[in-house]
Each structure stands twice: as C-alpha cells, then as structure tokens.
Design an enzyme around this catalytic site. Structure first.
Site, PDB file in Angstrom:
ATOM      1  N   LYS A 173     -37.271   8.322  -3.393  1.00  0.00           N
ATOM      2  CA  LYS A 173     -37.461   8.293  -1.940  1.00  0.00           C
ATOM      3  C   LYS A 173     -36.534   7.249  -1.327  1.00  0.00           C
ATOM      4  CE  LYS A 173     -39.915   6.224   1.247  1.00  0.00           C
ATOM      5  NZ  LYS A 173     -38.989   6.378   2.365  1.00  0.00           N
ATOM      6  N   GLY A 226     -37.592  -3.376  -1.789  1.00  0.00           N
ATOM      7  CA  GLY A 226     -37.873  -3.402  -0.356  1.00  0.00           C
ATOM      8  C   GLY A 226     -38.467  -4.736   0.039  1.00  0.00           C
ATOM      9  N   THR A 228     -41.253  -7.731   0.902  1.00  0.00           N
ATOM     10  CA  THR A 228     -42.368  -8.287   0.119  1.00  0.00           C
ATOM     11  C   THR A 228     -43.717  -7.735   0.589  1.00  0.00           C
ATOM     12  OG1 THR A 228     -41.143 -10.262  -0.473  1.00  0.00           O
ATOM     13  CG2 THR A 228     -43.529 -10.461  -0.482  1.00  0.00           C
ATOM     14  N   THR A 230     -44.369  -4.788   1.877  1.00  0.00           N
ATOM     15  CA  THR A 230     -44.512  -3.434   1.329  1.00  0.00           C
ATOM     16  C   THR A 230     -44.747  -3.497  -0.174  1.00  0.00           C
ATOM     17  OG1 THR A 230     -42.803  -2.845   2.929  1.00  0.00           O
ATOM     18  CG2 THR A 230     -43.510  -1.114   1.449  1.00  0.00           C
ATOM     19  N   GLU A 248     -38.637  -5.316  -6.689  1.00  0.00           N
ATOM     20  CA  GLU A 248     -37.520  -6.190  -6.319  1.00  0.00           C
ATOM     21  C   GLU A 248     -37.663  -6.409  -4.820  1.00  0.00           C
ATOM     22  OE1 GLU A 248     -34.757  -7.958  -5.047  1.00  0.00           O
ATOM     23  OE2 GLU A 248     -33.545  -6.150  -5.119  1.00  0.00           O
ATOM     24  N   CYS A 282     -30.448  -8.713  -0.026  1.00  0.00           N
ATOM     25  CA  CYS A 282     -31.547  -9.580  -0.473  1.00  0.00           C
ATOM     26  C   CYS A 282     -31.002 -10.835  -1.144  1.00  0.00           C
ATOM     27  CB  CYS A 282     -32.489  -8.816  -1.391  1.00  0.00           C
ATOM     28  SG  CYS A 282     -31.627  -7.986  -2.731  1.00  0.00           S
ATOM     29  N   GLU A 385     -38.170 -14.659   5.636  1.00  0.00           N
ATOM     30  CA  GLU A 385     -36.951 -13.860   5.466  1.00  0.00           C
ATOM     31  C   GLU A 385     -36.555 -13.222   6.806  1.00  0.00           C
ATOM     32  OE1 GLU A 385     -37.086 -10.123   3.234  1.00  0.00           O
ATOM     33  OE2 GLU A 385     -35.273 -10.721   2.191  1.00  0.00           O
TER      34      GLU A 385
END
Ligand code: TXE
Length: 481
Positions: A173, A226, A228, A230, A248, A282, A385
């Site tokens: 996805k 994605g 954190t 989520t 990750e 990231c 972030e």
C-alpha cells in the site's frame, strides 16, 4: 484524468466501491490524476490472489526469482526518465533528485536483493555426540508493505524487493498522496513476467486500506514506514495478533559539528542533511549543534550556502528545492515556525512562504529553507518532528553536553558527527542513541548495513541480512545421531 488502479492478481482493477480520490500535484496545488479509494473488500481480493500465488512462488528456485527481479531492475533503469518525472510531479521533489536518487535507488533495491538470495547460507549446529541441527529459512507467506510519501518508489521497493526475493507474496500500500510510481512499477512487473498475484498493490487511505492490511488474519508480517503516531496504531493492531512487525518511524536527528571539523565539508554536508527533499527525509538532521568557538562562523556560512539553494518548479532541471508534499504538511511546517518564535526562537533564514515561482506554481505548496536559532534545547520545536525544510541551530561547550542534547529526544533514528579527531568520533558514536551514526558524512547508504531506529523511531531493522531474516521464518531441524 489518469486513473491509478489497484493491481490485483496481475490485473489493473477498479476498487470494488468504485470510489476515487483526487491526486494533487504539490507544485500546482491542483489534482492531476485520480487514485483508487479502496477498502477492506479490495484488501480481501488482494489477499486471495496472494494466497493463490504463494505455493508456486515460494517454491520457485532462488535463481529464477533472482532473474525476474533483475529484469524489473533493468526495466526501471530503462524507464528512468519516465519514473523520475512521475515521482517529481507526484511528490513535488526536484526532478534532478528523483532522477539522481529515488529511481536509481529503486533499481538498486531490486538488484541488491535479487543477488543477495543467491549467496545465502544456512547455519548448522552439531550437538556433541547427540544430534545435528540445521536452520531452514522459509518465506513467511503473505506480507503487508505500507509506505509513506517522502520517497515513494525508493521506500516501497526497499520492502517489495526483499519480500519477493525471499519467496513471499505481497500486498503493498503506497501512500495515497504519492501513488503514481507504484502504478508504473506494476506495469513493469507485468512486462518482466512476474507471476500474477505475487505482488498486489491496493491504493487508498490509511484507515480504509492500511488498517485492514494490518488487521488481516492472513497477513502475518507487516513492514511499515511512516509517522510514529501511525506506527503506534499499527503496533496496537499487530501486537495481540502476534504478527512479525518492522516499524521505521520518525526522527529528530542531531547533526553535531565540533570545532575541529573540516568546516567547509561540514557546512556542505549540513545543508544537504537539513534541506534535501525539502527536509522530508526521516534521516534529515533537523537539530544542528555547533561547538561555541565556531558557532558564529558556522551559522553565517551555513545560512549563506542554504540561501543559495535554488527553489523553483520541481520540473525545472536547475531546481534544488521543490514543493512540500501536501497542504497539510505545509501547514504543519508553518505551525512549527510560528511556534518556534513563540518559544523565543529567531528566524535567521526563510520562515515565510515565498512569492509564486511562476504562473504554473502559483498555488503550489512552497516553503523556503528555514534556519531557527536561540531556542532552548528542550522546547517543542526541538523535540517534535517537523518533517520540512526547517532546522534549529544551537551552540554547545563540551562533548559531554552535546551528547546529552543529542540523546534528549524521544527519537533515535540517525545522527551525524563532524570532527577530524578519530578518538572523539568513536567516543561520540558509541554514546549516541540512534540506529545510524554518520561521521563526516550524511546519507551514505550501503544496502548491506542494518537500517532502523531506536526508541520511538521504530522497532526492527531493514537492509541486507536483516531484511532477509525479517522476511523469512527460521526453522530448526534437529536430527538425532
Ligand atoms: O504519515 P502516515 P502522514 C511523519 C512526518 C509527518 C507525519 C505524518 O512527521 O508529518 O509522519 O505524516 C498509512 N494503518 N512521517 O500522516 O499516516 C498511510 O496511508 C495502517 C515520517 O502522511 O504515517 C501511508 O501509506 N496504515 C515518515 C503510511 O501509513 C496507515 C514518512 C504513512 O503515512 C494508517 C512519512 C493506519 N491506521 C511521515 N494510517 C518517515 N519516517 O519516513 C495511515 N497509514
């Protein structure tokens, strides 16, 4: 308008519900294609296809799987320009970056894992006088691969290649914000002769497609990249189902410049680590720490160099800074620049949306490289972030102090250290809590090394041997003497 469809059982198909989402071009702020707005029913179809394909694919000899994946790599390279343009339009990233980094890396990912599976070894353990053990590493079955919008094909192929190389079948996805190159990849997989059902791509939102993938009882393995927040939801679903999960997630990476560094090199490296892909990687070093004796010199020269980055239409070959991926992300960036000022920070560069770059990009999501100074180390701007072209710069006085600053974060993905003192480099690298420490460089990525984060930056590692282990199940076979 182009419709981006699901790819299930080797066919491009409309979502069962018949719904589509607008796919926006960040540089213009306007829809330029539509993407399938799928749901759990489409995930079920994809799972059925992957289940059907698994027995044959998992028994296909490694050499044959390897040839197929190498062919995919070749075809990506053949279509480099087409892929790069599509990625640039879809994400807002400069065409030159997509051409120089994203797409070549997607081809390398396939090539790397296609060849890695030809060189595996199985461990054997002799139990003195009693038995002989060997370890089989078998594919895990149907795997779910969920990826974000910042490096769409780069990160998706980083998951698809090892998953398929190891003999799994996959439901991928892509982010609903950047689905285009996944569609092109599926076309190439068909041309390469990948058996139907081995790779299935279901497009749509996180709640409607990502969530059913993570919750599906037949998908026992989830690889997610994605945010954190989520990632936590994914873990909450997968935990009680005992799925194997790799997460990750985000970062708030320190970039440390000691007075004994080669400043010229450190400044060039820091401009890259701060603003590459508009700061939406990231691994970007969003917290810059500079030893006080060179602080002023560094800040002046860093700002000078960053101000020379050419912001422009992503499709212009000379552009170095393109658009932010979405209006939501742009608003997030603006929110943090405002917050930084409320927290006492000074805007030393950028800070305001620029004048329109050209008529085409009048409504695009642009924000300039922004440098913030004078902020307390523990303020929100320095802890949360942002994921945009925004960095903070803070002075420090000692090695011990800066290690404390570097580690004073919930995240632990990556860090950079700039020094010419080898002992210091080793000392600091050892004490920083992050999955990667770069010394006198940034974003040097050898595909063999373990890649991932500590603390809230994730769980598990990708890359090389780690990925091959993640996508296989070790089984001990014990034979008595
Ligand atoms: O990412 P999401 P978002 C950070 C960055 C950014 C923030 C939010 O700070 O501002 O995350 O970005 C799918 N179950 N990073 O909201 O939602 C989603 O559809 C399963 C850092 O855009 O994490 C997409 O395919 N899947 C980062 C993928 O998850 C779900 C890169 C990532 O989107 C889901 C991106 C759910 N409940 C953002 N909800 C990095 N570390 O590289 C969403 N998704």
């Amino acid at each position: 308008m182009t419709k981006i469809l699901n790819f299930i059982d080797g066919q491009f198909v409309e979502p069962v519900g018949g719904k589509f989402l607008d796919n926006i071009e960040p540089a213009t702020g306007k829809p330029y294609s539509q993407v399938a707005d799928s749901d759990a029913r489409d995930v079920d179809l994809a799972v059925a296809a992957a289940e059907k394909a698994f027995p044959d694919w998992s028994r296909t000899p490694a050499a044959d799987r390897s040839s197929l994946l190498l062919r995919i790599a070749d075809l990506i390279e053949r279509d480099l320009e087409k892929f790069a343009r599509a990625e640039s339009i879809d994400t807002g990233k400069p065409l030159s970056l997509a051409r120089g980094l994203d797409i070549p890396r997607a081809a390398s990912n396939f090539r790397f894992f296609a060849t890695a599976i030809l060189h595996t070894e199985n461990e054997a353990h002799v139990t003195d006088g009693i038995a002989f053990n060997y370890t089989l590493r078998q594919p895990r079955g149907i795997v779910g691969l969920i990826s974000p919008w910042n490096l769409p094909l780069y990160l998706l192929s980083w998951k698809i290649a090892p998953a398929l190389a190891c003999g799994n079948t996959a439901i991928a996805k892509p982010s609903e914000l950047t689905p285009m190159t996944a569609q092109l990849l599926c076309e190439i997989c068909t041309e390469a002769g990948l058996p139907k059902g081995v790779l299935n791509v279901v497009h749509g939102t996180g709640p409607n497609v990502g969530s059913p993938i993570t919750a599906h009882p037949k998908i026992g393995t989830i690889s997610f990249t994605g945010g954190t927040v989520t990632g936590r939801k994914v873990a909450e679903t997968c935990g009680p189902m005992f799925k194997k999960v790799s997460l990750e997630l985000g970062g708030k990476n320190p970039n440390i410049i000691f007075a004994d560094a080669d400043l010229e090199r450190a400044i060039a490296g820091s401009v890259g680590s701060s603003f590459a892909n508009q700061g939406q990687i990231c691994l970007c070093g969003s917290r810059v720490f500079v030893e006080r004796s060179v602080y002023k010199d560094f800040v002046d020269r860093f700002i000078d160099k960053a101000s020379q980055l050419k912001q422009g239409d992503p499709l212009d070959d000379k552009t170095e800074q393109g658009a932010i991926v979405s209006k939501t992300q742009l608003d997030k960036v603006k929110f943090y620049v405002d917050l930084a000022q409320k927290e006492g920070g000074k805007v030393a560069l950028g800070g305001k949306a620029p004048e329109p770059i050209n008529e085409r990009c009048r409504d695009g999501y642009f924000f300039p490289p922004t440098v913030l100074t004078d902020l307390p180390v523990s303020c929100r701007t320095n802890r949360e972030e942002i994921f945009g072209p925004v960095v903070t710069v803070t002075p420090f006085d000692s090695e011990e102090e800066v290690i404390g600053y570097a580690n004073d974060t919930e995240y632990g993905l990556a860090s950079s250290v700039w020094t010419q003192n080898l002992s210091r480099a080793h000392r600091v690298a050892e004490q920083i809590h992050s999955g990667t420490v770069w010394v006198n460089c940034w974003l040097v990525r050898d595909l063999r090394v373990p890649f991932g984060g500590m603390k809230q930056s994730g769980v598990g590692r990708e890359g090389g041997e780690e990925a091959l282990r993640f996508f296989t199940e070790p089984k001990n076979v014990c034979i008595a003497k």
